[in-house]
Motif scaffolding. Sequence first.
Motif, mmCIF file in Angstrom:
data_model
loop_
_atom_site.group_PDB
_atom_site.id
_atom_site.type_symbol
_atom_site.label_atom_id
_atom_site.label_comp_id
_atom_site.label_asym_id
_atom_site.label_seq_id
_atom_site.Cartn_x
_atom_site.Cartn_y
_atom_site.Cartn_z
ATOM 1 N N SER A 1 0.815 -1.219 0.000
ATOM 2 C CA SER A 1 0.000 0.000 0.000
ATOM 3 C C SER A 1 0.849 1.270 0.000
ATOM 4 N N SER A 2 2.155 1.114 -0.127
ATOM 5 C CA SER A 2 3.021 2.292 -0.100
ATOM 6 C C SER A 2 3.983 2.261 -1.296
ATOM 7 N N PRO A 3 3.797 3.142 -2.290
ATOM 8 C CA PRO A 3 4.573 3.077 -3.532
ATOM 9 C C PRO A 3 6.085 3.014 -3.337
ATOM 10 N N ASP A 4 6.618 3.737 -2.353
ATOM 11 C CA ASP A 4 8.079 3.699 -2.213
ATOM 12 C C ASP A 4 8.574 2.473 -1.441
ATOM 13 N N GLN A 5 7.661 1.657 -0.978
ATOM 14 C CA GLN A 5 8.063 0.441 -0.248
ATOM 15 C C GLN A 5 7.862 -0.835 -1.075
ATOM 16 N N ILE A 6 7.157 -0.704 -2.183
ATOM 17 C CA ILE A 6 6.800 -1.883 -2.980
ATOM 18 C C ILE A 6 8.026 -2.679 -3.426
ATOM 19 N N ARG A 7 9.092 -1.959 -3.725
ATOM 20 C CA ARG A 7 10.291 -2.666 -4.204
ATOM 21 C C ARG A 7 10.855 -3.634 -3.168
ATOM 22 N N HIS A 8 10.452 -3.489 -1.889
ATOM 23 C CA HIS A 8 10.963 -4.398 -0.854
ATOM 24 C C HIS A 8 10.209 -5.728 -0.814
ATOM 25 N N ILE A 9 9.102 -5.817 -1.527
ATOM 26 C CA ILE A 9 8.267 -7.024 -1.420
ATOM 27 C C ILE A 9 9.015 -8.320 -1.778
ATOM 28 N N PRO A 10 9.798 -8.334 -2.856
ATOM 29 C CA PRO A 10 10.511 -9.590 -3.150
ATOM 30 C C PRO A 10 11.401 -10.042 -1.986
ATOM 31 N N LEU A 11 12.022 -9.085 -1.323
ATOM 32 C CA LEU A 11 12.883 -9.422 -0.173
ATOM 33 C C LEU A 11 12.044 -9.980 0.976
ATOM 34 N N PHE A 12 10.914 -9.332 1.253
ATOM 35 C CA PHE A 12 10.035 -9.825 2.325
ATOM 36 C C PHE A 12 9.541 -11.241 2.004
ATOM 37 N N PHE A 13 9.218 -11.449 0.735
ATOM 38 C CA PHE A 13 8.703 -12.766 0.357
ATOM 39 C C PHE A 13 9.790 -13.832 0.499
ATOM 40 N N GLU A 14 11.007 -13.439 0.172
ATOM 41 C CA GLU A 14 12.152 -14.351 0.338
ATOM 42 C C GLU A 14 12.303 -14.715 1.817
ATOM 43 N N GLN A 15 12.162 -13.718 2.678
ATOM 44 C CA GLN A 15 12.252 -13.964 4.126
ATOM 45 C C GLN A 15 11.130 -14.884 4.584
ATOM 46 N N LEU A 16 9.968 -14.691 4.003
ATOM 47 C CA LEU A 16 8.819 -15.533 4.353
ATOM 48 C C LEU A 16 9.116 -17.005 4.025
ATOM 49 N N ILE A 17 9.685 -17.239 2.861
ATOM 50 C CA ILE A 17 10.018 -18.612 2.449
ATOM 51 C C ILE A 17 11.056 -19.202 3.404
ATOM 52 N N ASP A 18 12.114 -18.441 3.652
ATOM 53 C CA ASP A 18 13.204 -18.942 4.512
ATOM 54 C C ASP A 18 12.698 -19.251 5.909
ATOM 55 N N TYR A 19 11.911 -18.328 6.455
ATOM 56 C CA TYR A 19 11.460 -18.536 7.834
ATOM 57 C C TYR A 19 10.428 -19.655 7.922
ATOM 58 N N THR A 20 9.599 -19.764 6.906
ATOM 59 C CA THR A 20 8.612 -20.853 6.889
ATOM 60 C C THR A 20 9.341 -22.198 6.859
ATOM 61 N N ASP A 21 10.370 -22.276 6.030
ATOM 62 C CA ASP A 21 11.165 -23.502 5.920
ATOM 63 C C ASP A 21 11.782 -23.851 7.278
ATOM 64 N N GLU A 22 12.392 -22.855 7.894
ATOM 65 C CA GLU A 22 13.041 -23.051 9.206
ATOM 66 C C GLU A 22 12.006 -23.473 10.256
ATOM 67 N N HIS A 23 10.871 -22.795 10.247
ATOM 68 C CA HIS A 23 9.819 -23.095 11.230
ATOM 69 C C HIS A 23 9.268 -24.509 11.040
#
Length: 149
Positions: A35-57
């Motif tokens: 919801s924030s145009p200047d933050q959208i570019r961070h989404i791939p990184l957040f999604f990568e973190q989501l995958i890594d942490y889900t795997d670890e969990h």
Amino acid sequence: MPILWRPQLTTGSERLDQDHKYLFCIFNCIELALSSPDQIRHIPLFFEQLIDYTDEHFSREEQVQLQIGYHGYMEHKMEHQRLLERLKNLNDDIKKIAATDEGINHPDVLAAGFDKDILNLARSWIIGHVAKMDTGMLPYLKQHPAMFP
Ligand SMILES: [Fe+2]
Ligand SMILES: [Fe+2]
């Protein structure tokens, strides 16, 4: 709308509950970034973190289940594998969008590509899994409070 952890989602292990809270938190970061145009570019990184942490969990949770001889271990592990596979496929789609010229230089194009449906889908998989399967460990983990604080 942000996802909030609630006591009905407890597994009986504070450590596993903390993991779930953190996963919810990453989803909330992704939603906020969308919801924030200047933050959208961070989404791939957040999604990568989501995958890594889900795997670890998932690994941590499966180890706990093995230690207590949890009867639903195999079914649960297979569901983890299916879920992780689906999240990884979504992540591949997101990386493809982010790698395009439009994706890199135009936040609005990137935002449209990410589509809230993708986020909602991934979120419902995780919440659904915690609510339906992880909470099933509660009666067993309650019997081992010292082992799994
Ligand atoms: Fe699980
Ligand atoms: Fe879990």
